[in-house]
Design an enzyme around this catalytic site. Sequence first.
Site, PDB file in Angstrom:
ATOM      1  N   ILE A  24      40.398  31.151  36.007  1.00 16.67           N
ATOM      2  CA  ILE A  24      40.658  31.027  34.569  1.00 16.67           C
ATOM      3  C   ILE A  24      41.788  31.970  34.145  1.00 16.67           C
ATOM      4  N   ALA A  93      37.893  39.758  34.567  1.00 17.76           N
ATOM      5  CA  ALA A  93      37.517  40.183  35.924  1.00 17.76           C
ATOM      6  C   ALA A  93      36.006  40.106  36.111  1.00 17.76           C
ATOM      7  N   GLU A  95      32.807  39.049  39.421  1.00 21.20           N
ATOM      8  CA  GLU A  95      32.299  38.213  40.510  1.00 21.20           C
ATOM      9  C   GLU A  95      31.665  37.031  39.790  1.00 21.20           C
ATOM     10  N   THR A 111      30.903  45.218  39.759  1.00 20.19           N
ATOM     11  CA  THR A 111      32.039  44.782  38.931  1.00 20.19           C
ATOM     12  C   THR A 111      31.597  44.359  37.540  1.00 20.19           C
ATOM     13  N   THR A 145      29.909  33.924  29.656  1.00 17.85           N
ATOM     14  CA  THR A 145      29.430  32.626  30.121  1.00 17.85           C
ATOM     15  C   THR A 145      28.200  32.171  29.335  1.00 17.85           C
ATOM     16  N   ASP A 146      27.968  30.847  29.348  1.00 15.55           N
ATOM     17  CA  ASP A 146      26.748  30.313  28.727  1.00 15.55           C
ATOM     18  C   ASP A 146      25.509  30.620  29.566  1.00 15.55           C
ATOM     19  N   GLU A 147      25.718  31.061  30.820  1.00 15.52           N
ATOM     20  CA  GLU A 147      24.555  31.287  31.700  1.00 15.52           C
ATOM     21  C   GLU A 147      23.676  32.442  31.210  1.00 15.52           C
ATOM     22  N   TYR A 171      23.965  36.796  39.006  1.00 13.76           N
ATOM     23  CA  TYR A 171      25.254  36.658  38.297  1.00 13.76           C
ATOM     24  C   TYR A 171      25.026  36.634  36.791  1.00 13.76           C
ATOM     25  N   SER A 174      23.934  39.877  35.360  1.00  9.50           N
ATOM     26  CA  SER A 174      24.997  40.894  35.304  1.00  9.50           C
ATOM     27  C   SER A 174      25.952  40.610  34.140  1.00  9.50           C
ATOM     28  N   LYS A 175      26.211  39.341  33.856  1.00  8.74           N
ATOM     29  CA  LYS A 175      27.077  39.007  32.728  1.00  8.74           C
ATOM     30  C   LYS A 175      26.359  39.310  31.400  1.00  8.74           C
ATOM     31  N   ASN A 200      30.775  25.504  31.783  1.00 11.50           N
ATOM     32  CA  ASN A 200      31.452  25.296  33.083  1.00 11.50           C
ATOM     33  C   ASN A 200      32.875  24.799  32.917  1.00 11.50           C
TER      34      ASN A 200
HETATM   35  P1  NAD Z   1      37.163  33.872  39.647  1.00  7.65           P
HETATM   36  O1  NAD Z   1      36.090  34.309  40.564  1.00  7.65           O
HETATM   37  O2  NAD Z   1      37.969  32.678  39.968  1.00  7.65           O
HETATM   38  O3  NAD Z   1      38.201  35.072  39.420  1.00  7.65           O
HETATM   39  C1  NAD Z   1      37.785  36.401  39.224  1.00  7.65           C
HETATM   40  C2  NAD Z   1      39.019  37.306  39.344  1.00  7.65           C
HETATM   41  O4  NAD Z   1      38.588  38.653  39.085  1.00  7.65           O
HETATM   42  C3  NAD Z   1      39.643  37.300  40.732  1.00  7.65           C
HETATM   43  O5  NAD Z   1      41.053  37.231  40.628  1.00  7.65           O
HETATM   44  C4  NAD Z   1      39.205  38.636  41.330  1.00  7.65           C
HETATM   45  O6  NAD Z   1      40.133  39.140  42.283  1.00  7.65           O
HETATM   46  C5  NAD Z   1      39.127  39.503  40.088  1.00  7.65           C
HETATM   47  N1  NAD Z   1      38.225  40.657  40.247  1.00  7.65           N
HETATM   48  C6  NAD Z   1      36.967  40.650  40.764  1.00  7.65           C
HETATM   49  N2  NAD Z   1      36.462  41.907  40.724  1.00  7.65           N
HETATM   50  C7  NAD Z   1      37.393  42.700  40.145  1.00  7.65           C
HETATM   51  C8  NAD Z   1      37.454  44.078  39.806  1.00  7.65           C
HETATM   52  N3  NAD Z   1      36.430  44.899  40.072  1.00  7.65           N
HETATM   53  N4  NAD Z   1      38.568  44.555  39.213  1.00  7.65           N
HETATM   54  C9  NAD Z   1      39.629  43.738  38.960  1.00  7.65           C
HETATM   55  N5  NAD Z   1      39.628  42.439  39.265  1.00  7.65           N
HETATM   56  C10 NAD Z   1      38.524  41.909  39.842  1.00  7.65           C
HETATM   57  O7  NAD Z   1      36.461  33.717  38.216  1.00  7.65           O
HETATM   58  P2  NAD Z   1      36.776  32.689  37.040  1.00  7.65           P
HETATM   59  O8  NAD Z   1      36.046  31.437  37.275  1.00  7.65           O
HETATM   60  O9  NAD Z   1      38.234  32.684  36.791  1.00  7.65           O
HETATM   61  O10 NAD Z   1      36.044  33.423  35.838  1.00  7.65           O
HETATM   62  C11 NAD Z   1      36.738  34.368  35.018  1.00  7.65           C
HETATM   63  C12 NAD Z   1      35.769  34.909  33.975  1.00  7.65           C
HETATM   64  O11 NAD Z   1      35.279  33.829  33.178  1.00  7.65           O
HETATM   65  C13 NAD Z   1      34.535  35.578  34.575  1.00  7.65           C
HETATM   66  O12 NAD Z   1      34.229  36.700  33.793  1.00  7.65           O
HETATM   67  C14 NAD Z   1      33.438  34.528  34.459  1.00  7.65           C
HETATM   68  O13 NAD Z   1      32.191  35.131  34.329  1.00  7.65           O
HETATM   69  C15 NAD Z   1      33.859  33.821  33.182  1.00  7.65           C
HETATM   70  N6  NAD Z   1      33.453  32.410  33.066  1.00  7.65           N
HETATM   71  C16 NAD Z   1      33.716  31.527  34.081  1.00  7.65           C
HETATM   72  C17 NAD Z   1      33.388  30.179  33.911  1.00  7.65           C
HETATM   73  C18 NAD Z   1      33.666  29.157  34.999  1.00  7.65           C
HETATM   74  O14 NAD Z   1      33.237  28.013  34.871  1.00  7.65           O
HETATM   75  N7  NAD Z   1      34.400  29.487  36.041  1.00  7.65           N
HETATM   76  C19 NAD Z   1      32.775  29.746  32.731  1.00  7.65           C
HETATM   77  C20 NAD Z   1      32.512  30.681  31.729  1.00  7.65           C
HETATM   78  C21 NAD Z   1      32.877  32.010  31.899  1.00  7.65           C
HETATM   79  O1  DAU Z   2      28.202  27.805  33.027  1.00  5.24           O
HETATM   80  C1  DAU Z   2      29.296  28.639  33.288  1.00  5.24           C
HETATM   81  C2  DAU Z   2      29.266  29.061  34.742  1.00  5.24           C
HETATM   82  O2  DAU Z   2      29.657  27.921  35.504  1.00  5.24           O
HETATM   83  C3  DAU Z   2      30.183  30.234  35.040  1.00  5.24           C
HETATM   84  O3  DAU Z   2      29.736  31.360  34.338  1.00  5.24           O
HETATM   85  C4  DAU Z   2      30.202  30.525  36.539  1.00  5.24           C
HETATM   86  O4  DAU Z   2      31.131  31.548  36.831  1.00  5.24           O
HETATM   87  C5  DAU Z   2      30.611  29.270  37.275  1.00  5.24           C
HETATM   88  O5  DAU Z   2      30.550  29.481  38.664  1.00  5.24           O
HETATM   89  C6  DAU Z   2      29.704  28.111  36.887  1.00  5.24           C
HETATM   90  O6  DAU Z   2      28.371  28.303  37.408  1.00  5.24           O
HETATM   91  P1  DAU Z   2      27.531  27.106  38.044  1.00  5.24           P
HETATM   92  O7  DAU Z   2      26.511  27.655  38.940  1.00  5.24           O
HETATM   93  O8  DAU Z   2      27.086  26.152  36.997  1.00  5.24           O
HETATM   94  O9  DAU Z   2      28.739  26.395  38.874  1.00  5.24           O
HETATM   95  P2  DAU Z   2      28.786  25.756  40.329  1.00  5.24           P
HETATM   96  O10 DAU Z   2      30.105  25.058  40.426  1.00  5.24           O
HETATM   97  O11 DAU Z   2      28.440  26.728  41.390  1.00  5.24           O
HETATM   98  O12 DAU Z   2      27.640  24.658  40.297  1.00  5.24           O
HETATM   99  C7  DAU Z   2      27.635  23.644  39.301  1.00  5.24           C
HETATM  100  C8  DAU Z   2      26.365  22.834  39.490  1.00  5.24           C
HETATM  101  O13 DAU Z   2      26.487  22.097  40.721  1.00  5.24           O
HETATM  102  C9  DAU Z   2      25.125  23.674  39.643  1.00  5.24           C
HETATM  103  O14 DAU Z   2      24.032  22.998  39.020  1.00  5.24           O
HETATM  104  C10 DAU Z   2      24.889  23.754  41.136  1.00  5.24           C
HETATM  105  C11 DAU Z   2      25.430  22.430  41.629  1.00  5.24           C
HETATM  106  N1  DAU Z   2      26.023  22.457  42.977  1.00  5.24           N
HETATM  107  C12 DAU Z   2      26.949  23.386  43.273  1.00  5.24           C
HETATM  108  C13 DAU Z   2      27.528  23.446  44.522  1.00  5.24           C
HETATM  109  C14 DAU Z   2      28.550  24.515  44.842  1.00  5.24           C
HETATM  110  C15 DAU Z   2      25.647  21.488  43.911  1.00  5.24           C
HETATM  111  O15 DAU Z   2      24.825  20.599  43.645  1.00  5.24           O
HETATM  112  N2  DAU Z   2      26.220  21.538  45.146  1.00  5.24           N
HETATM  113  C16 DAU Z   2      27.140  22.481  45.508  1.00  5.24           C
HETATM  114  O16 DAU Z   2      27.596  22.484  46.677  1.00  5.24           O
END
Ligand code: NAD
Ligand code: DAU
Length: 366
Positions: A24, A93, A95, A111, A145-147, A171, A174-175, A200
């Site tokens: 993101i 930033a 995990e 983190t 996140t919505d989680e 996860y 922690s958020k 998501n």
């Molecule tokens: P990602 O895992 O793709 O990227 C995380 C980035 O943070 C990486 O570049 C990593 O190197 C960096 N990072 C990790 N630990 C660090 C530290 N200690 N110091 C500095 N940098 C660090 O994650 P993403 O999917 O891009 O998510 C970004 C943010 O959005 C997160 O906070 C996540 O909780 C939130 N979020 C993600 C989603 C989703 O669907 N992916 C949805 C809602 C919220």
């Molecule tokens: O809701 C926001 C969150 O969405 C973010 O905060 C997280 O960072 C992001 O990883 C994501 O979490 P989810 O656990 O929802 O995403 P994931 O892509 O891991 O999984 C989406 C759904 O698909 C979940 O119900 C688990 C399922 N899944 C996932 C994987 C990787 C499968 O069925 N098979 C798979 O192999």
Amino acid sequence: MTVSSINSHDKERPILVTGGAGFIGTNFILDWLKTEKAPIINLDKLTYAGNLDNFSAISPDSMIEFIHGDIGDTELVRALLERARPQAILNFAAESHVDRSIRDPAEFIDTNIVGTFKLLECARDHWERLRGEEGRAFRFLQVSTDEVYGSLQPSQDPFREENAFVPSSPYAASKAAADHLVRAWHKTYGLPVLTTNCSNNYGPYQFPEKLIPLMIIQALSGKQLPIYGDGMHSRDWLYVADHCSAVRTVLQAGRMGEVYNVGGRNEKTNRDIVLAICAVLDAEVPRVDGESYCEQIGSVQDRPGHDRRYAIDSSKIESELGWSPQETFESGLRKTVRWYLSNRDWLAGSRQAPTGTEVNFNGLQI
Ligand code: NAD
Ligand code: DAU
């Protein structure tokens, strides 16, 4: 990418983006550089999820500086804030992968909780020294996140900002802890914070451990498409550019101390997501044997503590700040699949990420 130092005397003060080399953060920075003037400092630890190649196509005179470091490194962050005097800190930033948090939660605590705490302390120290307009304009934006709200029953209304936190996974917990810290730093110290809780995301540059890119890579490799449990878990999917525009909107117009839920009003079961991916792949890159990619779908062991349903009520950000998503799921998914098809090198590169990352929760090689 320009790696020149951005200094406090530069005309428009920068924003500090943490985790900007992840999925993101990358999309946020690339979008920001197209429309905004303020330079960006990207502080990223470059874990397996961070990838600086994401910025290889941007113009060499783009106003972006990269700092390789940890949000929990107080000395580094303090010096950076003193030198650059950013107008805002956007904390992306983290995990971010639930399955990894189940396997090995320690990094998530370090983190997402301790790192955020240390970053908040640095931000507070910095903000308390700012005077006049510079202090009034400063913002700390937590990307969450919505989680944190836990799992919904089928009959329950989508998550609102007032919902209690009932996180299920390490996860999510922690958020949630980080969100509590952010809120407390506002209430106790007056730190001007904003929080977004988003559903998501999907789109370009997402690491192929997450559902959508994982299914694309598995399909193209002729491997199983592993759906956890009965596949009827549902998520509210939002195209990443819409999340980025929501973060920009909240940064520019959000009320201090407030939380904004962000979602796509687009609830779908995992099974429907995988079927939709297969349909796009069938049209774009048909299998040589003429069969559908759906033939590769399989059911695997469920994720422990797997939340059944997430759905977001985003009426607050829509009515207060005028934000709404621009992408439909159909167009967003097509764009996403096409991006992965045109960026197979990126996909291949991410498979060679540092150790400990090659196997997902179900033991799949990705
Ligand atoms: P990602 O895992 O793709 O990227 C995380 C980035 O943070 C990486 O570049 C990593 O190197 C960096 N990072 C990790 N630990 C660090 C530290 N200690 N110091 C500095 N940098 C660090 O994650 P993403 O999917 O891009 O998510 C970004 C943010 O959005 C997160 O906070 C996540 O909780 C939130 N979020 C993600 C989603 C989703 O669907 N992916 C949805 C809602 C919220
Ligand atoms: O809701 C926001 C969150 O969405 C973010 O905060 C997280 O960072 C992001 O990883 C994501 O979490 P989810 O656990 O929802 O995403 P994931 O892509 O891991 O999984 C989406 C759904 O698909 C979940 O119900 C688990 C399922 N899944 C996932 C994987 C990787 C499968 O069925 N098979 C798979 O192999």
